[in-house]
Every structure is written in C-alpha cells, then in structure tokens.
Write an enzyme that holds these catalytic residues in place. Structure first.
Site, PDB file in Angstrom:
ATOM      1  CG  HIS A  55      43.099   1.303 -12.799  1.00 46.14           C
ATOM      2  ND1 HIS A  55      42.804   0.035 -12.384  1.00 46.14           N
ATOM      3  CD2 HIS A  55      42.829   1.354 -14.108  1.00 46.14           C
ATOM      4  CE1 HIS A  55      42.364  -0.644 -13.406  1.00 46.14           C
ATOM      5  NE2 HIS A  55      42.356   0.124 -14.468  1.00 46.14           N
TER       6      HIS A  55
ATOM      7  CB  CYS B  89      54.939  -8.168  -2.932  1.00 41.53           C
ATOM      8  SG  CYS B  89      53.869  -7.758  -1.557  1.00 41.53           S
TER       9      CYS B  89
END
Lengths: 89, 563
Positions: free
Chosen positions: B190, B488
């Site tokens: 994160h 991606c």
C-alpha cells in the site's frame, strides 16, 4: 422496568448506518436503555460498539428495556424506529 | 548498514523515484500494556483517569478529522466515537473493578469487543483495526508517551516507519512529506503504491532506519533505494546532480510512446475514481489502461444502481474524449469483501472466489455493471474496452466475452494474472480481442509469495526472470493470434522493465500517471531491436538483480538517471 419486543426491519440488519441511527435515538432518550437478542444478555443500547457486536439481522427479534420516567414512551419511539427499513431511507 | 552512526548508508528497495533531503520523523510504534503493571486498588479513581484519557484521544482524532481529506475523515470520526463509547467504558470499568491495571484493563476490554467483531466477519472484522488504533492511543497516553502513528508534520520531513497503515498514509501530503522510508513492506505494498501516486520518493525494506534519532538529516533516493544519514556536502551535491540529471532526462516531450525507431508502445494511466480520471485526462497520456471500478462498490451496504454506475462511467469516458479507456470489471473477493455480495471468509483469499469467479456466482452484480458500461458507451461513443479480472480458463473467457458482446460493447478482453492464462494465452485470446498483464498478481502466483507480506519482498522483485519468462509466454500467444497485449501492473511503470516488456512484444504500458515521463524517455532512447536484446539478456540472468544489471549495462547511460 418497561420492555418491548420488536423485529428488525432494516434489510441489512442492525448494522452500519441503521445501528448508528438507533444508538443516537437511544442516547437521546436520556435513559439507560438496553437491547438484547433472544436468549442473549442485554447490552447498552447507547453503545455503537455493543449494538454492532450484537449482530442483529433482518427479521430477528430484539428486546428493549428501560427504567425511569418516560421509559414507556421512549421505548415506543425506539420500536417505531426499528420497525422501519432504515437502510432504504 | 555501513559506516558509523553519524554517517551511515542504508539500502532498501526503491519503490517511488525521486530524491529528497530533510529531517527524519519517526512514526512511533504503539506501546503495549506492561506485563508487570501494578493492579488497580481504587477502581473509581482509575476509571476517572481512563475516561479522561479516552476523551483526550477522541478530541485528538476529531482535530485530525477536521483537517483530513474526505477519504480519511470518516475513519477518524468513527475512531473518536469509539473512544467515547459507553459500552467500551463499561467494559474497562469491569476490568478495573477486577483489579487490572489501567493499560491492561483498556487492552482487555478492547479485545473483548474485537473478539465479537471478528466472529461477525466481513465489514465488522475490519473495524477491529480502528478499535485497536483507539486502544494504542489510549495506552500510550496512560503511559505518558506520545500517541503512536504519524505525528503532525510542522516542517517538511522524511517519514520513517516500520510499516504504514492505510489510515496513516491517508493524511499525508506532498507539502510536508518529502519522502517515506519503511522497514517492512514490498514493491506492491500500500505504501509503495500511494507514494508513487503522490510522487513522493519512497524506499521500503530499509532495515534499521527506525534506530536513527528523530530530527537527523537524511537523504533519500527513491529510485535506487539508497538512504544516507547525515549526508556530507559532497553527497548532497551528488544527489542534487542526480535530481538535475533526472529532470533533464524527463524533459523529453509529451508525445505518444514509441521506441527510437518508431515502434509504438502506448503510454496509459491507471485510475481508480472519477476524480483520478479528471486529473489523468489533463496529462499527456494516450488513455487509460486500467480503470479499477472497485471504488463504486466497496464500503457500500447495497449494490450501486445501474443508473448511478452509468453516471460515473459516463463522467470518466467523457474526460478522455477519443482516447481509449480499458475498464476492468469489479475485482472483489474474500480480501476485499462486498457487504452485499459476501461469500464468507476463506482460508486463502488470494486463491479463492475473487474476480471473475465472484462475477460468475453473483451474475446480478456483473450484469448490472456491464449494462451500465454499455449505456455509458452508447451515451459517449468513447473508445471503451472492457476486461475481466482473474481469468484462468477458456470457459471463463467465453462466458465473459459473450456477455460483453451481447450488450453491443465494441471490445472485450481479459486480465492475464493467473499463470494458467499466461501459459495458455493463445487459447484464451482466441475468444477475446486483447489482454492486459496484471504483473503484481501474476508475480504473486508465479512465485507463490503473498504480495502483502513484506518479508517476501525478495521474491516479488518485478525483475525476477521467472516472471519475465511467464510474460514472454503470454506475449507469444498474443503474437500468434495477432491480438495486442498490454501491461497494467507496477512493472510497466519501471523505465528499465518497460524496455524489456516492449522487447517481449507488449504494445501498451499502463501506470500511475506520474511515471509516464520516465518511461517515455526510456523508450525513446532505444530501438525495438535493442529492447529485444535487453529482454533476452534479462531472461538469461540468474536472478532479479542480475536481470536489471544486464539491462543497465546494455542501455543508454541516461536510463540510470530515470530511476
């Protein structure tokens, strides 16, 4: 001691926003209101943590209890609240 | 760690490029209730003290909420409400009456509630993190220590932490946070993703950084993953020089992505919200390579209506005009549970009923989303390409493709993030128009290493030759079928790996918009043949470090300035 039984109408149960609305209303009565599931111990209805931990689901019956002046009226208001589908509002 | 305490160098993994120098601020770890805490003798007096402390915690959280972003505010406000909760106060009082010391009482009372929440699972189980945060703050105050977590940054600083929780990073801004260093975390953690979105230099896996005293001047290079404590004038100058060279290298225009000899590699943005779309659309990108649609569904009690979804998709499509938008259908599952489509806890969420697997069970959710995407496509006429996450088999691909085509949507694709789909991409691509490689998950499944487990960062380096081999297999299938394959995942935003991926045959790279300039420059410095040679050299290496070294050796020297 005044008591009422009511079935939870909110489609998601007594959870998230419906739980928060109920706790606010219980706190606003100024009385030590408790809420219990069938066969369970009563918990403080003014505590969002306790009410959410109860995990009352849609259609489950809960018992509300309160002592003191205006307890009957206060419980009637809370019963009316729980009888609505708070989540849909 | 090398050198003495006054002048030390740390090496970690650079996860967000850029350099900075500033004073170090340490995110304080949460103190635990001491095991030898004296028992409570006067429960009433102790209860008063604890109540006062919880009120202070609530006031502090409210003050932070008032200054926080729309995203962070509800989390902080909910924390303040928990600190003032009468049920929690009652639980603590009972513990104090039983003779427990104050911090032990707070810890025990909070754990009692956590056990109940965890038993309920899903959304409620996640609230446990917020509740324990309140506990940590209260325990710290009772011990006379500062509250744990990110302190208020009064001067621009470099933040060091063991690891950062989402709630902690939510309040960071580029004005006061010059850099982020963590001891734990990995390249796809994160912290790493947030830092690169904000353009803050960041290094993870910098073991030992927490021992550096608060206020020490440190220099961070988020590209190469180096941290210098008390940099000398010479080192600061070198860092400045790197910064200058990087800026010069990045001044390479705003055109479409292409190799030196003109082989096009589309440079696209990863977006997650309508707000991201508006910001990214102003950047020189050729469109969106990954529109994550989860934000519409998470933290909701009921499914968003087709009308609401249509309105949001229309907004995003309009922002990009004629540029392409690749939309990924809902990628939810056991680790990102939906309140209205929770299939219950799973032993291994990453290997469970997530992505297309959930979509095939809850067809109502999938159908509503595709209906809304089709309506937004009809309303805008945009270049919309819809893809499904977690495809592993041809049956899943055909199931999805039939649904998408039946609604009149022009292009349908799949994410390749399960090794099975990469190995057999030819068969899968037979049924669809394109594929996009989700390298983060593809690597986690190829290496059997949990993305969220920082200790496994060594296995999750995107330069890992095994990952490159799997990508190469997927690309071979794409070439055989004449279907385009994009990337991606985070790998696509690495200027060196971008060359390798182009060499393997990838036709588009999607990344955080801030990474596009470095990748554009890197591509423009090398021919397709050079990219192919670099890809071969990287795959021939024995490990990730060797692969990167091999590419840097063959590349234009300016490439080193782009990290």
């Amino acid at each position: 001691m005044a008591t009422r039984q009511v079935s939870i109408a909110s489609s998601v149960g007594l959870h998230a926003r419906p739980a928060s609305l109920f706790v606010q209303a219980a706190t606003a009565t100024g009385l030590p209101v408790t809420i219990a599931k069938e066969g369970g111990n009563p918990v403080d209805a003014r505590s969002i943590l306790m009410v959410m931990a109860l995990g009352a689901k849609n259609g489950e019956t809960v018992t509300l209890s309160a002592d003191g002046e205006g307890a009957d009226e206060a419980l009637d208001t809370l019963v009316a609240l729980l009888s609505r589908d708070l989540d849909a509002e | 760690m090398t050198g003495d305490v006054l002048h030390t160098t740390f090496h970690g993994i650079g996860v967000s490029a850029g350099t900075a120098v500033g004073p170090l601020v340490i995110v304080t770890p949460a103190p635990k209730a001491p095991t030898d805490e004296a028992p409570t003798t006067d429960a009433a007096a102790a209860a008063d003290v604890v109540r006062g402390v919880l009120e202070d915690v609530a006031v502090g959280l409210e003050a932070r909420a008032a200054k926080a972003s729309d995203h962070a505010r509800p989390i902080l406000e909910a924390g303040a409400m928990m600190a003032r909760d009468p049920g929690l106060a009652m639980g603590i009082e009972n513990q104090l009456k039983a003779g427990k010391g104050p911090t032990t009482a707070v810890t025990a009372a909070v754990e009692e509630i956590c056990v109940m929440f965890e038993a309920l699972g899903g959304y409620m189980a996640e609230r446990v993190t917020d509740l324990r945060d309140v506990r940590d703050r209260a325990v710290a105050r009772l011990l006379g220590k500062p509250e744990p977590g990110v302190p208020t940054l009064t001067v621009p600083s470099i933040l060091a932490a063991h690891d950062l929780a989402p709630a902690e990073t939510a309040t960071l801004t580029t004005e006061t946070c010059l850099g982020i260093i963590t001891e734990a975390g990995g390249p796809t953690s994160h912290t790493a993703i947030l830092a690169s979105q904000l353009g803050i230099p960041a290094v993870v896996q910098a073991v030992g950084i927490m021992a550096v005293p608060v206020g020490t001047r440190v220099a961070i290079d988020g590209g190469v993953g180096e941290i210098t404590v008390n940099p000398t004038a010479e080192e600061s100058a070198m860092l400045e020089e790197r910064k200058r060279r990087r800026a010069a290298a990045l001044a390479g225009g705003t055109g479409n992505g292409a190799t030196k000899d003109g082989y096009p590699v589309a440079l696209l943005a990863n977006i997650g919200t309508a707000d991201d779309a508006r910001k990214a659309a102003k950047q020189p990108v050729e469109g969106v390579g990954l529109f994550r649609t989860e934000f519409l569904f998470l933290d909701r009690d009921t499914m968003p209506t087709v009308e609401e979804q249509t309105a949001t998709y229309t907004e995003v499509f309009e922002a990009f005009g004629t540029r392409r938008i690749v939309v990924r259908t809902l990628d939810a599952g056991a680790d990102k549970p939906l309140k209205f489509a929770d299939l219950g806890p799973e032993e291994n969420p990453a290997l469970g009923r997530r992505g297309i697997r959930l979509g095939m069970i809850r067809t109502d959710v999938m159908d509503a989303q595709l209906e809304a995407l089709a309506a937004a496509y009809k309303a805008t006429g945009a270049d919309v390409r819809v893809m499904a996450p977690m495809i592993a088999t041809q049956a899943e691909a055909t199931w999805f493709a039939e649904k998408v085509r039946a609604l009149g949507l022009p292009k349908v694709g799949v994410m390749i993030e399960v090794p099975a789909a990469a190995i057999r991409s030819r068969g899968i691509l037979y049924h669809v128009d394109f594929a996009s490689l989700g390298t983060n998950d593809l690597q986690q499944y190829t290496m059997a290493a949990d993305r969220m487990q920082g200790e496994l960062a060594d296995l999750l380096n995107p330069w890992e030759p095994a990952l490159l081999d799997v990508v190469a297999l997927a690309c071979e299938g794409g070439q055989a079928m004449g279907k385009p394959i994009g990337v991606c995942g985070e790998a696509g935003g690495d200027p060196g790996l971008a060359l390798v991926l182009a060499g393997l045959g990838v036709s588009s790279l999607s990344m955080a918009p801030g990474k596009v300039p470095a990748v554009r420059t890197a591509l423009g410095l090398h021919t397709l043949t050079q990219c192919q040679q670099m890809a071969a050299a990287a795959r021939a290496a024995t490990d990730a470090a060797g692969a990167k070294a091999a590419v840097l050796k063959m590349a234009d020297p300016v490439l080193a300035d782009l990290f």
